[in-house]
Scaffold this motif. Structure first.
Motif, PDB file in Angstrom:
ATOM      1  N   TRP A 196       0.934  -1.236   0.057  1.00 19.92           N
ATOM      2  CA  TRP A 196      -0.007   0.100   0.022  1.00 19.92           C
ATOM      3  C   TRP A 196       0.991   1.240  -0.107  1.00 19.92           C
ATOM      4  O   TRP A 196       0.496   2.203  -0.589  1.00 19.92           O
ATOM      5  CB  TRP A 196      -0.808  -0.147   1.135  1.00 19.92           C
ATOM      6  CG  TRP A 196      -1.672   1.305   1.292  1.00 19.92           C
ATOM      7  CD1 TRP A 196      -2.870   1.635   0.999  1.00 19.92           C
ATOM      8  CD2 TRP A 196      -1.370   2.316   2.367  1.00 19.92           C
ATOM      9  NE1 TRP A 196      -3.411   2.713   1.349  1.00 19.92           N
ATOM     10  CE2 TRP A 196      -2.226   3.276   2.264  1.00 19.92           C
ATOM     11  CE3 TRP A 196      -0.089   2.667   2.969  1.00 19.92           C
ATOM     12  CZ2 TRP A 196      -2.373   4.584   2.853  1.00 19.92           C
ATOM     13  CZ3 TRP A 196      -0.198   3.940   3.890  1.00 19.92           C
ATOM     14  CH2 TRP A 196      -1.145   4.676   3.637  1.00 19.92           C
ATOM     15  N   ALA A 197       1.872   1.253   0.973  1.00 22.01           N
ATOM     16  CA  ALA A 197       2.895   2.531   0.882  1.00 22.01           C
ATOM     17  C   ALA A 197       3.566   2.889  -0.592  1.00 22.01           C
ATOM     18  O   ALA A 197       3.708   3.612  -0.773  1.00 22.01           O
ATOM     19  CB  ALA A 197       3.919   2.191   1.739  1.00 22.01           C
ATOM     20  N   LEU A 198       3.746   1.721  -1.324  1.00 25.60           N
ATOM     21  CA  LEU A 198       4.155   1.820  -2.444  1.00 25.60           C
ATOM     22  C   LEU A 198       3.317   2.003  -3.642  1.00 25.60           C
ATOM     23  O   LEU A 198       3.699   1.873  -4.827  1.00 25.60           O
ATOM     24  CB  LEU A 198       5.165   0.230  -2.935  1.00 25.60           C
ATOM     25  CG  LEU A 198       6.292   0.386  -2.015  1.00 25.60           C
ATOM     26  CD1 LEU A 198       6.872  -1.091  -2.093  1.00 25.60           C
ATOM     27  CD2 LEU A 198       7.503   1.430  -2.502  1.00 25.60           C
TER      28      LEU A 198
ATOM     29  N   ARG B 213       5.311   4.878   4.834  1.00 21.97           N
ATOM     30  CA  ARG B 213       5.109   5.882   3.811  1.00 21.97           C
ATOM     31  C   ARG B 213       6.345   7.003   3.834  1.00 21.97           C
ATOM     32  O   ARG B 213       6.716   7.253   2.896  1.00 21.97           O
ATOM     33  CB  ARG B 213       3.753   6.841   4.306  1.00 21.97           C
ATOM     34  CG  ARG B 213       3.311   7.966   3.230  1.00 21.97           C
ATOM     35  CD  ARG B 213       3.540   7.404   1.836  1.00 21.97           C
ATOM     36  NE  ARG B 213       2.305   6.417   1.452  1.00 21.97           N
ATOM     37  CZ  ARG B 213       1.410   6.831   1.264  1.00 21.97           C
ATOM     38  NH1 ARG B 213       0.661   8.100   1.456  1.00 21.97           N
ATOM     39  NH2 ARG B 213       0.118   6.009   1.457  1.00 21.97           N
ATOM     40  N   ASP B 214       6.688   7.058   5.204  1.00 21.33           N
ATOM     41  CA  ASP B 214       8.038   8.037   5.187  1.00 21.33           C
ATOM     42  C   ASP B 214       9.080   7.306   4.674  1.00 21.33           C
ATOM     43  O   ASP B 214      10.120   7.886   4.075  1.00 21.33           O
ATOM     44  CB  ASP B 214       8.303   8.413   6.692  1.00 21.33           C
ATOM     45  CG  ASP B 214       7.202   9.267   7.411  1.00 21.33           C
ATOM     46  OD1 ASP B 214       6.510   9.907   6.633  1.00 21.33           O
ATOM     47  OD2 ASP B 214       7.119   9.317   8.632  1.00 21.33           O
ATOM     48  N   ALA B 215       9.218   6.113   4.537  1.00 18.17           N
ATOM     49  CA  ALA B 215      10.635   5.255   4.408  1.00 18.17           C
ATOM     50  C   ALA B 215      10.563   5.108   2.909  1.00 18.17           C
ATOM     51  O   ALA B 215      11.390   5.534   2.113  1.00 18.17           O
ATOM     52  CB  ALA B 215      10.562   3.817   4.703  1.00 18.17           C
ATOM     53  N   VAL B 216       9.345   4.927   2.119  1.00 17.39           N
ATOM     54  CA  VAL B 216       9.202   5.366   0.846  1.00 17.39           C
ATOM     55  C   VAL B 216       9.440   6.477   0.280  1.00 17.39           C
ATOM     56  O   VAL B 216      10.054   6.604  -0.812  1.00 17.39           O
ATOM     57  CB  VAL B 216       7.499   5.134   0.124  1.00 17.39           C
ATOM     58  CG1 VAL B 216       7.396   5.373  -1.065  1.00 17.39           C
ATOM     59  CG2 VAL B 216       7.354   3.655   0.626  1.00 17.39           C
ATOM     60  N   GLY B 217       9.475   7.788   0.916  1.00 14.25           N
ATOM     61  CA  GLY B 217       9.841   8.948   0.674  1.00 14.25           C
ATOM     62  C   GLY B 217      11.455   8.958   0.545  1.00 14.25           C
ATOM     63  O   GLY B 217      11.904   9.800  -0.299  1.00 14.25           O
ATOM     64  N   LEU B 218      11.971   8.302   1.554  1.00 11.64           N
ATOM     65  CA  LEU B 218      13.530   8.208   1.383  1.00 11.64           C
ATOM     66  C   LEU B 218      14.292   7.537  -0.078  1.00 11.64           C
ATOM     67  O   LEU B 218      15.076   7.563  -0.232  1.00 11.64           O
ATOM     68  CB  LEU B 218      14.111   7.536   2.555  1.00 11.64           C
ATOM     69  CG  LEU B 218      13.725   8.328   3.908  1.00 11.64           C
ATOM     70  CD1 LEU B 218      14.343   7.346   5.120  1.00 11.64           C
ATOM     71  CD2 LEU B 218      14.345   9.659   3.849  1.00 11.64           C
ATOM     72  N   LEU B 219      13.275   6.639  -0.559  1.00  9.73           N
ATOM     73  CA  LEU B 219      13.749   5.978  -1.812  1.00  9.73           C
ATOM     74  C   LEU B 219      13.839   6.815  -2.982  1.00  9.73           C
ATOM     75  O   LEU B 219      14.351   6.499  -3.825  1.00  9.73           O
ATOM     76  CB  LEU B 219      12.787   4.967  -2.077  1.00  9.73           C
ATOM     77  CG  LEU B 219      12.747   3.943  -0.893  1.00  9.73           C
ATOM     78  CD1 LEU B 219      11.719   2.596  -1.402  1.00  9.73           C
ATOM     79  CD2 LEU B 219      14.227   3.076  -0.826  1.00  9.73           C
TER      80      LEU B 219
END
Length: 449
Positions: A97-99, A128-134
């Motif tokens: 979902w986050a991706l 969701r915050d981790a996905v932003g770091l990608l």
């Protein structure tokens, strides 16, 4: 909530009214409304005849005893189906979902679940915050100080059984920094042109070579330290010259000289062996004499001299391949400046014997205070030094100072390396102009190939 997905007794009150986490949707500003095709308009029909449109009347409210009919159900195509999935499945879908990799039904089920499950809602926000770091736009280059910080952390937890001597630490650090640069450049960049610059008498001279040629130069001169420690000389020893320029020319003219990145491994192995041998040799080795032909230095000063030259030529290579390269740490830079300041009285005397410096005006006995120039180094690695003018054996003294000159620490090192002229270097001058000129030109004369 318990581990099987059932809510605890206070769970409903805890999450009731919680803000629903929206799914990953595009912003309205991202839509180009002018590019969206509009639906076709229906064809115009004939005008309705008069009286064909019935008059609209307001319906009467139903009687109290009558029931209000249920509204008609919406067609199935207009309803969103939310599947009833167990908690463990919904929790497993949080990453997808986050991706934005879930189907429409799974997205609806997850978002419905997040409004009723506080632990999953927290996990969803973290994902969701981790996905932003990608998708960061920041630089991927490593911090140049990362290696030293990691090593300091490791040694703080478990000190080395045989530590590197303090006097060898600058050489260890600068060879490691240059090696990190060399590992990061491509094969073609080893042939990039590099111009080496230094001063001879009162004029600037230069020599053109390549990145591989610079590493060969460092290997040849570092061999003087290897010979002093009883290690193999890269030039073969025996009849190898001691003068750094002659050693470099001998190495460059050798048929065994590899003109590519193959020079890196022998140079790095030699620097490792120097540091390892100095570490195992103990304290007495620091005073071992290293001959440069026309002069000699104790090993601890020779290692500092090699650290200085490794930094300077690392900067030359970095300029040639457009690579960022910082100055040494403040502590190491201070030691390099101190070495140059200690060599200046002899350099002034040498220029005086060649007729390039003013005559001595007040000779004193060895160890007695003599006329001095106050060298004030500002900023990174700064400090105060008093340079004896009339004799190398005299003692620099603030009471006998006849002039003061102020320079930035890195600028002074660039002057001592022959990368800027004495006229360009001085930031502030006060007092005897001849004395200031003698000290600045003597600093430039410390440079060599």
């Amino acid at each position: 909530m318990s581990g099987d997905g059932r809510e605890s007794e206070g769970g409903e009150e805890e999450v009731r009214g919680a803000r629903r986490i929206p799914g990953p949707r595009g912003a309205a500003d991202d839509l180009d409304l002018e590019s969206v095709p509009l639906p076709p308009l229906p064809p115009p029909g004939p005008a309705a005849p008069a009286g064909s449109v019935p008059e609209q009347s307001v319906p009467e409210p139903p009687a109290p005893e009558q029931s209000v009919p249920e509204p008609p159900e919406a067609p199935e195509a207009l309803m969103t189906s939310v599947p009833d999935l167990p908690h463990r499945v919904l929790k497993a879908l949080l990453g997808a979902w986050a991706l934005s990799a879930c189907s429409a039904e799974e997205t609806a089920a997850v978002e419905e679940h997040l409004t009723a499950c506080a632990p999953c809602a927290d996990e969803a926000l973290r994902l969701r915050d981790a996905v932003g770091l990608l998708h960061t736009d920041g630089s991927l280059d490593l911090d140049p100080t990362l290696r030293s910080r990691v090593i300091d952390g490791c040694l703080g937890r478990r000190p080395a059984r045989i530590p590197v001597p303090e006097w060898a630490a600058p050489y260890d650090a600068e060879t490691a920094r240059l090696d990190a640069l060399l590992r990061d450049i491509g094969d073609s960049e080893w042939h990039a042109p590099v111009r080496l610059r230094w001063f001879e008498e009162e004029r600037e001279v230069s020599r053109r070579t390549t990145v591989a040629g610079v590493i060969g130069h460092l290997t040849a001169v570092d061999g003087l330290l290897s010979a002093a420690l009883g290690l193999d000389d890269p030039l073969g020893g025996g009849e190898a010259p001691l003068d750094p320029t002659e050693r470099t020319e001998r190495y460059w003219s050798s048929k065994r000289r590899p003109p590519t990145r193959a020079v890196r491994e022998p140079w790095r192995a030699q620097s490792h062996e120097l540091i390892r041998t100095a570490s195992f040799a103990g304290r007495n080795v620091a005073e071992t004499s290293v001959s440069y032909g026309a002069f000699a230095l104790p090993l601890q000063d020779a290692a500092l001299d090699r650290a200085f030259e490794c930094w300077v030529h690392g900067g030359d290579i970095a300029d040639a391949v457009d690579y960022p390269y910082e100055a040494p740490s403040a502590a190491h830079l201070h030691r390099m400046i101190d070495l140059a300041a200690r060599l200046l009285p002899a350099a002034v005397a040498g220029r005086r014997r060649s007729g390039l410096a003013g005559p001595a005006k007040d000779l004193v006995t060895a160890g007695a205070p003599g006329r001095s120039v106050h060298l004030e180094i500002e900023g990174h690695g700064g400090g105060d030094w008093y340079i004896a003018l009339d004799s190398p054996a005299a003692l620099g003294s603030p009471e006998r100072a006849v002039a003061q000159v102020a320079l930035d620490g890195v600028e002074f090192c660039r002057l001592a390396a022959g990368h800027i002229s004495p006229v360009e270097a001085a930031a502030g001058q006060e007092g005897d102009r001849e004395a200031i000129r003698d000290v600045l030109f003597a600093a430039a004369s410390l440079s060599r190939l």
